[in-house]
Design a protein around this motif. Sequence first.
Motif, short mmCIF file in Angstrom:
data_model
loop_
_atom_site.label_atom_id
_atom_site.label_comp_id
_atom_site.label_asym_id
_atom_site.label_seq_id
_atom_site.Cartn_x
_atom_site.Cartn_y
_atom_site.Cartn_z
N ALA A 9 18.68 75.95 0.46
CA ALA A 9 19.30 75.07 1.55
C ALA A 9 18.67 73.70 1.23
N ASP A 10 17.76 73.37 0.44
CA ASP A 10 17.45 72.13 0.39
C ASP A 10 18.16 71.28 -0.45
N GLU A 11 19.10 71.87 -1.34
CA GLU A 11 19.87 71.46 -2.60
C GLU A 11 20.88 70.36 -1.85
N PRO A 12 21.07 68.98 -2.29
CA PRO A 12 21.94 68.17 -1.84
C PRO A 12 23.45 68.54 -1.55
N ILE A 13 23.59 69.35 -2.74
CA ILE A 13 25.30 69.78 -2.96
C ILE A 13 25.65 70.54 -1.67
N LEU A 14 24.64 71.22 -1.03
CA LEU A 14 25.08 72.11 0.04
C LEU A 14 25.33 71.34 1.30
N HIS A 15 24.93 69.91 1.27
CA HIS A 15 25.06 69.06 2.47
C HIS A 15 25.95 67.98 2.25
N GLN A 16 27.03 68.33 1.48
CA GLN A 16 28.25 67.25 1.16
C GLN A 16 29.50 67.93 1.05
N PRO A 17 30.61 67.37 1.13
CA PRO A 17 31.86 67.90 1.05
C PRO A 17 32.39 68.21 -0.25
N GLU A 92 38.59 82.04 21.79
CA GLU A 92 37.96 83.24 21.90
C GLU A 92 37.05 83.22 20.91
N THR A 93 35.82 83.46 21.21
CA THR A 93 34.81 83.55 20.16
C THR A 93 33.98 85.24 20.36
N CYS A 94 33.48 85.41 19.21
CA CYS A 94 32.50 86.61 19.37
C CYS A 94 31.28 86.23 18.57
N THR A 95 30.17 86.96 19.01
CA THR A 95 29.11 86.74 18.36
C THR A 95 28.18 87.80 17.41
N GLY A 96 28.02 87.48 16.11
CA GLY A 96 27.57 88.60 15.26
C GLY A 96 26.52 87.91 14.44
N TRP A 97 25.69 88.59 13.67
CA TRP A 97 24.67 88.57 12.82
C TRP A 97 25.35 87.66 11.68
N GLU A 98 24.56 86.42 11.25
CA GLU A 98 25.15 85.94 9.82
C GLU A 98 23.69 85.77 9.25
N GLY A 99 23.88 85.72 7.95
CA GLY A 99 22.86 85.46 6.82
C GLY A 99 23.64 84.48 5.91
N CYS A 100 22.79 83.85 5.03
CA CYS A 100 23.13 83.16 3.90
C CYS A 100 22.58 83.32 2.75
N LEU A 101 23.16 83.44 1.60
CA LEU A 101 22.42 83.73 0.45
C LEU A 101 21.72 82.30 -0.18
N SER A 102 21.79 81.12 0.57
CA SER A 102 21.18 80.12 0.55
C SER A 102 20.10 79.65 1.37
N VAL A 103 19.83 80.65 2.20
CA VAL A 103 18.95 80.78 3.37
C VAL A 103 18.14 82.21 3.40
N PRO A 104 17.60 82.58 2.21
CA PRO A 104 17.10 84.11 2.13
C PRO A 104 16.25 84.45 3.21
N PRO A 109 22.16 85.46 15.12
CA PRO A 109 23.46 85.78 15.72
C PRO A 109 24.28 84.35 16.06
N LEU A 110 25.47 84.25 15.86
CA LEU A 110 26.42 82.92 15.78
C LEU A 110 27.45 83.51 16.49
N GLY A 149 29.94 71.08 3.72
CA GLY A 149 28.45 70.84 3.77
C GLY A 149 27.57 71.15 4.94
N ILE A 150 28.20 72.26 5.59
CA ILE A 150 27.49 72.75 6.83
C ILE A 150 26.90 74.08 6.68
N LEU A 151 25.74 74.18 7.00
CA LEU A 151 24.94 75.60 7.09
C LEU A 151 24.93 76.35 8.22
N PHE A 152 25.13 77.76 8.33
CA PHE A 152 25.27 78.36 9.58
C PHE A 152 23.78 78.00 10.55
N VAL A 153 22.68 77.67 9.81
CA VAL A 153 21.80 77.43 10.49
C VAL A 153 21.96 76.41 11.55
#
Length: 157
Positions: A9-17, A92-104, A109-110, A149-153
């Motif tokens: 998650a701290d890699e710059p490439i994940l925070h740029q378009p 209309e939204t729904c809420t469910g669990w998310e995870g991210c391979l970059s945030v092990p 819930p999101l 460049g947006i992470l679910f967190v």
Amino acid sequence: TRILPIAAADEPILHQPARAVTDLSDPAIQRLLDDMLATLQAANGVGIAAPQVFAPLRIIIAASRPNPRYPDAPLMEPVVMVNPQILWQSAETCTGWEGCLSVPGLRSPLARSARLRVRYLTRRGDSVEADYEGFIARIIQHECDHLDGILFVERVE
Ligand SMILES: O=C(O)C[C@@H](Cc1ccccc1)C(=O)SCC(=O)c1ccccc1
Ligand SMILES: [Zn+2]
């Protein structure tokens, strides 16, 4: 085909378009698609975006499958989307669990749009418009965020 390292998650490439793909016939792009699929499967994920394997390109793969958190998730053939554009998404939204391979190790819930329409190029360069709902729509929104460049967190309230 190689299993690629996944950016933390701290890699710059994940925070740029990421940049649009301009030449799908480039063998390096086709190899990247194969490597992304192998990496996704090795990581036991349900999706992956090119920036996560240090490629700043607008490519995602969605590969929903039933799993402990989503026992009723659809089993689908992995879909490769090049230059995906979300044309419409439901208010209309729904809420469910998310995870991210970059945030092990972190799950949260999101709320995401319940339905969406996406236009993308297949790996052969055909333009497709398709509608998705539920868990697959969630995965696509999560992966398209990676391209911007947006992470679910960053979306968790
Ligand atoms: O980091 C990624 O993009 C992969 C991510 C995709 C994703 C999972 C869940 C909701 C939206 C998007 C993962 O595959 S995380 C690992 C995983 O397999 C998983 C995590 C939570 C629920 C279901 C699967
Ligand atoms: Zn992710």
